[in-house]
Design a protein around this motif. Structure first.
Motif, PDB file in Angstrom:
ATOM      1  N   ILE A   1       0.836  -1.198   0.000  1.00  0.00           N
ATOM      2  CA  ILE A   1       0.000   0.000   0.000  1.00  0.00           C
ATOM      3  C   ILE A   1       0.869   1.246   0.000  1.00  0.00           C
ATOM      4  CG2 ILE A   1      -1.683   1.298   1.331  1.00  0.00           C
ATOM      5  CD1 ILE A   1      -2.823  -1.338   2.260  1.00  0.00           C
ATOM      6  N   CYS A   2       1.962   1.232   0.779  1.00  0.00           N
ATOM      7  CA  CYS A   2       2.836   2.403   0.777  1.00  0.00           C
ATOM      8  C   CYS A   2       3.475   2.608  -0.586  1.00  0.00           C
ATOM      9  CB  CYS A   2       3.914   2.249   1.851  1.00  0.00           C
ATOM     10  SG  CYS A   2       3.264   2.507   3.496  1.00  0.00           S
ATOM     11  N   PHE A   3       3.771   1.506  -1.289  1.00  0.00           N
ATOM     12  CA  PHE A   3       4.313   1.664  -2.640  1.00  0.00           C
ATOM     13  C   PHE A   3       3.322   2.413  -3.520  1.00  0.00           C
ATOM     14  CE2 PHE A   3       7.586  -0.610  -1.140  1.00  0.00           C
ATOM     15  CZ  PHE A   3       7.721  -1.967  -1.424  1.00  0.00           C
ATOM     16  N   GLN A   4       2.035   2.003  -3.424  1.00  0.00           N
ATOM     17  CA  GLN A   4       1.047   2.644  -4.273  1.00  0.00           C
ATOM     18  C   GLN A   4       0.814   4.068  -3.835  1.00  0.00           C
ATOM     19  OE1 GLN A   4      -2.324   3.655  -4.100  1.00  0.00           O
ATOM     20  NE2 GLN A   4      -2.979   3.430  -6.203  1.00  0.00           N
ATOM     21  N   ALA A   5       1.052   4.345  -2.526  1.00  0.00           N
ATOM     22  CA  ALA A   5       0.800   5.693  -2.029  1.00  0.00           C
ATOM     23  C   ALA A   5       1.716   6.709  -2.673  1.00  0.00           C
ATOM     24  CB  ALA A   5       0.952   5.726  -0.512  1.00  0.00           C
ATOM     25  N   ILE A   6       2.887   6.248  -3.141  1.00  0.00           N
ATOM     26  CA  ILE A   6       3.842   7.207  -3.710  1.00  0.00           C
ATOM     27  C   ILE A   6       3.255   7.909  -4.935  1.00  0.00           C
ATOM     28  CG2 ILE A   6       6.144   7.484  -4.691  1.00  0.00           C
ATOM     29  CD1 ILE A   6       6.993   5.081  -3.013  1.00  0.00           C
ATOM     30  N   PRO A   7       2.840   7.182  -6.002  1.00  0.00           N
ATOM     31  CA  PRO A   7       2.228   7.917  -7.117  1.00  0.00           C
ATOM     32  C   PRO A   7       0.890   8.537  -6.770  1.00  0.00           C
ATOM     33  CG  PRO A   7       2.116   5.566  -7.520  1.00  0.00           C
ATOM     34  CD  PRO A   7       2.941   5.745  -6.299  1.00  0.00           C
ATOM     35  N   TYR A   8       0.143   7.852  -5.855  1.00  0.00           N
ATOM     36  CA  TYR A   8      -1.175   8.359  -5.515  1.00  0.00           C
ATOM     37  C   TYR A   8      -1.070   9.759  -4.911  1.00  0.00           C
ATOM     38  CZ  TYR A   8      -5.808   8.725  -3.479  1.00  0.00           C
ATOM     39  OH  TYR A   8      -7.068   9.147  -3.155  1.00  0.00           O
ATOM     40  N   MET A   9      -0.133   9.938  -3.960  1.00  0.00           N
ATOM     41  CA  MET A   9      -0.074  11.219  -3.275  1.00  0.00           C
ATOM     42  C   MET A   9       0.423  12.312  -4.219  1.00  0.00           C
ATOM     43  SD  MET A   9      -1.418  10.846  -0.474  1.00  0.00           S
ATOM     44  CE  MET A   9      -1.091  12.385   0.364  1.00  0.00           C
ATOM     45  N   LYS A  10       1.275  11.901  -5.188  1.00  0.00           N
ATOM     46  CA  LYS A  10       1.724  12.915  -6.160  1.00  0.00           C
ATOM     47  C   LYS A  10       0.518  13.478  -6.903  1.00  0.00           C
ATOM     48  CE  LYS A  10       6.424  11.766  -7.572  1.00  0.00           C
ATOM     49  NZ  LYS A  10       6.630  10.332  -7.328  1.00  0.00           N
ATOM     50  N   ILE A  11      -0.331  12.564  -7.404  1.00  0.00           N
ATOM     51  CA  ILE A  11      -1.495  13.016  -8.167  1.00  0.00           C
ATOM     52  C   ILE A  11      -2.469  13.748  -7.251  1.00  0.00           C
ATOM     53  CG2 ILE A  11      -3.388  12.270  -9.639  1.00  0.00           C
ATOM     54  CD1 ILE A  11      -1.794   9.831 -10.354  1.00  0.00           C
ATOM     55  N   HIS A  12      -2.601  13.221  -6.007  1.00  0.00           N
ATOM     56  CA  HIS A  12      -3.520  13.821  -5.038  1.00  0.00           C
ATOM     57  C   HIS A  12      -3.168  15.281  -4.816  1.00  0.00           C
ATOM     58  CE1 HIS A  12      -6.301  13.705  -1.657  1.00  0.00           C
ATOM     59  NE2 HIS A  12      -5.383  14.281  -0.901  1.00  0.00           N
ATOM     60  N   GLU A  13      -1.856  15.544  -4.632  1.00  0.00           N
ATOM     61  CA  GLU A  13      -1.461  16.923  -4.382  1.00  0.00           C
ATOM     62  C   GLU A  13      -1.526  17.759  -5.643  1.00  0.00           C
ATOM     63  OE1 GLU A  13       1.025  16.942  -0.311  1.00  0.00           O
ATOM     64  OE2 GLU A  13       2.149  17.245  -2.161  1.00  0.00           O
ATOM     65  N   ALA A  14      -1.338  17.121  -6.803  1.00  0.00           N
ATOM     66  CA  ALA A  14      -1.445  17.880  -8.056  1.00  0.00           C
ATOM     67  C   ALA A  14      -2.872  18.373  -8.250  1.00  0.00           C
ATOM     68  CB  ALA A  14      -1.012  17.002  -9.224  1.00  0.00           C
TER      69      ALA A  14
END
Lengths: 152, 283, 643
Positions: free
Chosen positions: C146-159
């Motif tokens: 889940i933390c691996f997936q959080a890396i791209p997820y949070m990038k897009i989330h903040e974008a």
């Protein structure tokens, strides 16, 4: 005809499913069609079921005249029937427009739009004639006729 | 091992052959009840063969996937039944098929399919608790979920589980798609949703679904047969009488709506099951 | 030093401490590439350590004093600090309940520390049997993914959200800290240390729910904080009651059958049960979990479905041997079954995708509680299997919904109609996840089957489980069908997603599938060893078939047949591509544009459909009050029955 073709023809004749479409007739022919389903004539003896869905049906029974509005519906329904399929036109309205032939919105009989296989005359057509017509249509399920129509 | 293989083959064969025959008998008897003559007894086979010979036509390819999954799941559940396996497992396997039928219907955007699929979901919701409780009742009586235990039981289950049999009857009516519960799709006359769940299936895929339905009929009748498993005569009599009753109920009742079905079947079925289970629990 | 030379003490240290170190690094280094690298490395380390733990289990050990100070003293000091931080938040947001609960906990903790607990030496601070091992595997493997997936997820989330400054460093700080806290929690044998990590996970949950700092997020974070703090308060109260009876806080010594039945002991157990209920969001404490769905999806996947909410059920499974055959156990079973049924009913009335997943989580947790309450060998095994499979598949589903939500900007199931057209691979993986939730031969259904067979002798429980199970099928099948609702999309072309997303989704999906097929061997190697004491291994395994005297589940043969059936169906799908495609039946009025028909006055109208959500029967507003009332009654029964 190969064995498979013979088998397929046999089963197609044993289980014809109808789609009954009323193009806008006076309902006289429709009542006679539905009368065939009653215990008096009981066409289920021949395995005939009146399914209301073109995707399930083999034979389309059409009554009434074709006009500019319902020709699209007729074409849509014909398109949604899987091959091999047959059209039976019932009653004089479906044959040629009947008494309404000269009306301004009437195109004419069903054969102006679709390739009719059997014509059942009458106004209204008698149930016995309708059954006769359907049985005559079944003969067209044989392989040669199917190939003729290009249903492969 | 050879016995297992024989059971598997019997299970795979019983669905189409026996199921189709029962379906044909169903149509003849229904016709006679309606003062008609009815089709020949082999008519369902003619229908399926005709459907198989039609052009392959579909609304989308996912429906083909779902039709196959439905057939495979119902066939597996009947094979498990013949292998005298665990009743609860059989229920769950059969539910796989039912879910795939719904998912396939939901994949078509026609409103008839959509409403039919939701009604089918509500039907599943209605009968599934009843089937589970019937199986629990069989467990409380025989001490096991396995069908082999039922066949080794010394007395007919119907004597101790009469109310559970009635609850099973509700599930049977829904599963056989008989009035008043033929909401999502029904056999003969086309209904307010055209063919409901099955509207957008056609040709070979419809044939597969029909055969899958036969497997389901055999399975649920098999469940009924467990209630008098001590003698062949008992099985045949019980299943025949139950099926005749189903036909009569089908012909005398009108289709109801899903609210009534959910409310009535849950009220009656769950109460009957509960009373019977309390009996078994105390005894 | 080769890996074989790592012993249990070192691996436990790695599992617990390394995430905290990684958290610190993530917070201090503000370069996102470096931070991602740290997260990836830590995840890998955790996965490897967890796998290395397998041959070392079971073990129990006491860590040596750190820098000369006893571990217990360190933990208690940190605990007081933690509670002061919670108190600070109570003051910051002017929330009276949080203030009160934090103060209460501080007082009770100090009382324990100075007046109550006499000897601070215990022989086994850390204890790992196979139940702990299972939890460690879930936390480390699923958590890392889940933390691996959080890396791209949070990038897009903040974008999308574009805050003034990036807050990703804070996010990963808390996520890593949380993983360490969870590992510490499941490995600890000492109630005080357990309590510390318990509260630490509460704080992490609060920080992560409120991450976006919107008004709604803060509100829900505060709700989560006070409800979990309530659990914490009950926990420390139970410690205060237990210590005088047992003289020790080591779980393995507390849970001897000698204590079972003593009134105050049972009261303490009941309080611990209720604390577990608040952590696992059972009714009437469910509102915090529903509200927590405003958090970014990796948070929902990690905390609120796979790991943190599993703390409650894990703890109850730990306590289960001590409460066997008591009224508490019986009422726990009924309470759990009620939760299962009620949450399933509420999920039927939901169209918000994340809320459906939340209710489904509460439902499955209720089932695990019921299994623990039933307290037979079969039910305990069912509970363990359900923990494992539910964690994996629910995490998968949450990650899918997160990916979908970022693409279509909505989490409503209605907006996912026909998702296959835009996101074919994600839609397929979601459908696969749904299938693995409700169908045999997969793990969740295996455990449900086991639970039902175990519950069949208990009338109340089986009745509620039967109803709940039928409702479960309804809301899952509806969702799966909606995703695939599409008028023929042409060739399959997978959409673009970041590589880490595909890795996460793919690994969870295949992992759950492979684990399901190998469930019998998983049982032999990992679950059967736990079945000791009052339990025994409930099934024999032969040719991959689980069997006992009253039930049989042919896991491996059915899996083989299922795979064959799947292959057949895919072949059929490929062959059906040659089929003639027609429009769905619309009474003959369809036009050439897909999904549209000719309506009155020759206008073109789109054929629309909407799912049945039955809100008049299963609506959240309608049912919640009654359910909370019922749950309150059952809780009173549970607590009162011990007195």
């Amino acid at each position: 005809m190969s064995v498979i073709d013979k088998i397929q023809t046999y089963f197609r004749k044993k289980s014809p499913w109808l789609l009954h479409f009323d193009c806008g007739s006076c309902n006289g022919c429709d009542i006679e069609v539905l009368a065939c389903l009653t215990p008096v004539y009981d066409i289920e003896r021949f395995g005939i079921i009146n399914v209301g869905n073109p995707m399930h049906s083999d034979i389309m029974l059409v009554t009434g005249t074709v006009n500019h509005r319902n020709k699209k519906v007729l074409l849509n329904l014909y398109d949604q029937m899987p091959n091999p399929k047959l059209i039976v036109a019932i009653g004089s309205c479906a044959l040629s427009g009947g008494v309404f032939r000269e009306a301004y919105n009437v195109i004419g009989g069903v054969d102006k739009i679709l390739p009719v296989d059997v014509y059942v005359p009458g106004c209204p057509a008698k149930p016995e004639a309708i059954i006769d017509g359907v049985v005559m249509a079944l003969d067209k399920f044989s392989r040669e006729k199917v190939k003729e129509k290009g249903y492969a | 091992m050879t016995q297992n293989i024989a059971q598997i083959l019997a299970g795979i064969a019983a669905g189409p052959f026996l199921g189709g025959l029962i379906s044909g008998l169903d149509r003849i008897l229904t016709a006679r009840l309606q003062a008609r003559i009815g089709p020949p007894v082999l008519q369902p086979f003619f229908d399926v063969m005709k459907l198989l010979s039609k052009e392959k036509m579909a609304v989308n390819v996912w429906q083909a996937f779902c039709a196959y999954c439905y057939l495979v799941a119902t066939a597996i559940s009947l094979v498990l039944f013949f292998l005298q396996s665990d009743l609860l497992l059989i229920l769950f396997t059969q539910a796989v098929g039912a879910v795939f039928l719904v998912v396939g219907a939901l994949s078509s955007t026609s409103p008839y399919s959509q409403v039919g699929a939701h009604r089918e979901l509500l039907q599943i919701l209605t009968y599934e608790p009843l089937l589970v409780l019937v199986v629990v009742g069989i467990y409380l009586e025989t001490g096991s979920f396995k069908i082999s235990a039922v066949f080794n039981w010394h007395e007919p289950l119907l004597l101790k589980l009469p109310f559970l049999f009635l609850a099973l009857g509700y599930a049977l009516t829904i599963k056989l798609r008989k009035s008043p519960f033929d909401l999502s799709t029904s056999h003969h006359a086309h209904q307010e949703l055209v063919k409901g769940l099955l509207t957008d299936y056609s040709g070979p895929f419809l044939a597969l679904i029909e055969v899958g339905h036969w497997y389901e009929i055999m399975l649920i009748l098999g469940l009924c047969s467990l209630f008098w498993a001590t003698s062949w005569f008992g099985v045949i009599m019980l299943v025949s009488i139950t099926y005749m009753l189903e036909l009569i109920i089908d012909n005398v009742s009108a289709r109801m709506n899903w609210r009534w079905m959910l409310g009535y079947v849950w009220a009656m079925g769950l109460t009957l099951s509960l009373v019977n289970l309390i009996w078994l629990y105390q005894g | 030093m080769t890996v074989e030379m790592l012993n249990a003490e070192q691996i436990s240290a790695i599992l617990i401490i390394s995430p905290f170190l990684a958290a610190l690094v993530c917070y201090l280094i503000r370069v996102s590439a470096a931070r991602s690298f740290v997260v990836l490395i830590t995840g890998g380390v955790l996965i490897i350590s967890a796998v290395l733990l397998i041959p070392l289990t079971p073990f129990s050990l006491s860590p040596p004093p750190f820098l000369g100070i006893n571990i217990h003293v360190i933990v208690q000091t940190l605990d007081v600090l933690l509670l002061l931080i919670i108190l600070y938040f109570g003051f910051k947001y002017r929330h009276i309940v949080i203030k009160a609960l934090a103060l209460l906990q501080i007082i009770l903790l100090l009382y324990c520390e100075f007046f109550l607990i006499q000897n601070k030496q215990d022989n086994s601070t850390l204890y790992c049997d196979h139940l702990t091992l299972v939890m460690v595997l879930i936390i480390s493997i699923v958590g890392a993914i889940i933390c691996f997936q959080a890396i791209p997820y949070m990038k897009i989330h903040e974008a999308h959200w574009s805050p003034v400054k990036s807050r990703q460093h804070r996010f990963f700080l808390v996520m890593m800290m949380f993983l360490g806290a969870m590992n510490g929690l499941v490995l600890s044998n000492d109630l005080m240390i357990f309590y510390f990590f318990f509260e630490l996970t509460t704080l992490c949950s609060f920080l992560l729910i409120g991450h976006d700092k919107t008004k709604l997020a803060i509100e829900n974070a505060l709700r989560a904080l006070w409800m979990n703090s309530l659990g914490g308060a009950l926990f420390i109260a139970a410690i205060v009651i237990i210590y005088p009876i047992t003289g020790t806080l080591a779980l393995q010594q507390i849970l001897t059958p000698a204590n079972t039945g003593a009134k105050m002991f049972m009261l303490a157990m009941a309080l611990l049960c209720v604390a577990a209920f608040t952590k696992s969001a059972q009714f009437p404490f469910q509102s915090w979990l529903l509200g927590a769905m405003v958090a970014p999806t990796p948070v929902s996947a990690l905390l609120h479905s796979s790991t943190m909410v599993k703390v409650g059920v894990y703890f109850i499974l730990r306590l289960a041997p001590a409460i066997k055959a008591t009224f508490l156990s019986q009422s726990l079973a009924i309470f759990g079954a009620f939760g299962f049924l009620a949450a399933a009913a509420l999920a039927v009335g939901q169209s918000n995708g994340k809320k459906v997943l939340a209710y489904s989580t509460i439902s499955n947790l209720g089932l695990i509680f019921a299994c623990a309450g039933l307290n037979t060998s079969e039910s305990v095994m069912a509970a363990m299997l359900l923990i494992v499979f539910h964690a994996m598949i629910k995490a998968l589903l949450f990650l899918c919904v997160g990916a979908i939500e970022q693409r279509i900007d909505s989490r409503d199931i209605e907006d996912m109609r026909g998702l296959y057209a835009n996101m074919p691979l994600t839609a397929l993986i979601t459908v696969m996840g749904v299938i693995m939730m409700i169908m045999p031969p997969f793990g969740v259904l295996l455990s449900k089957w086991m639970a039902m067979e175990a519950a069949a002798s208990n009338l109340y429980v089986i009745f509620m489980i039967a109803l709940g199970s039928a409702l479960t099928v309804m809301y899952w099948a509806r969702w799966a069908g909606t995703l695939m609702s599409d008028p023929f999309a042409g060739r399959f072309r997978p959409e673009y997603q970041p590589l880490l997303t595909w890795t996460a989704l793919g690994s969870l999906c295949t992992g759950a599938g492979l684990l399901s097929i190998s469930a019998p061997w998983f049982y032999i190697k990992i679950i059967a060893p736990v079945m000791s004491g009052p339990y025994f291994p409930p099934y024999t395994v032969r040719d991959g078939i689980l069997e006992n005297s009253f039930g049989v589940f042919a896991v491996f043969p059915l899996s083989v047949v299922a795979v064959a059936g799947f292959v057949l169906s895919v072949w059929a799908l490929k062959r059906a591509s040659g089929a003639r495609i027609v429009a769905p039946y619309l009474g003959g009025a369809q036009t050439t544009e897909p999904g549209k028909f000719k309506g009155p006055m020759n206008q073109t109208i789109k054929a629309e459909a909407r799912n049945y959500y039955l809100s008049s029967i299963f609506g959240e507003k309608k049912l919640t009050t009654w359910i909370n009332l019922g749950a309150g009654v059952l809780l009173t029964l549970l607590l009162g029955g011990t007195l």
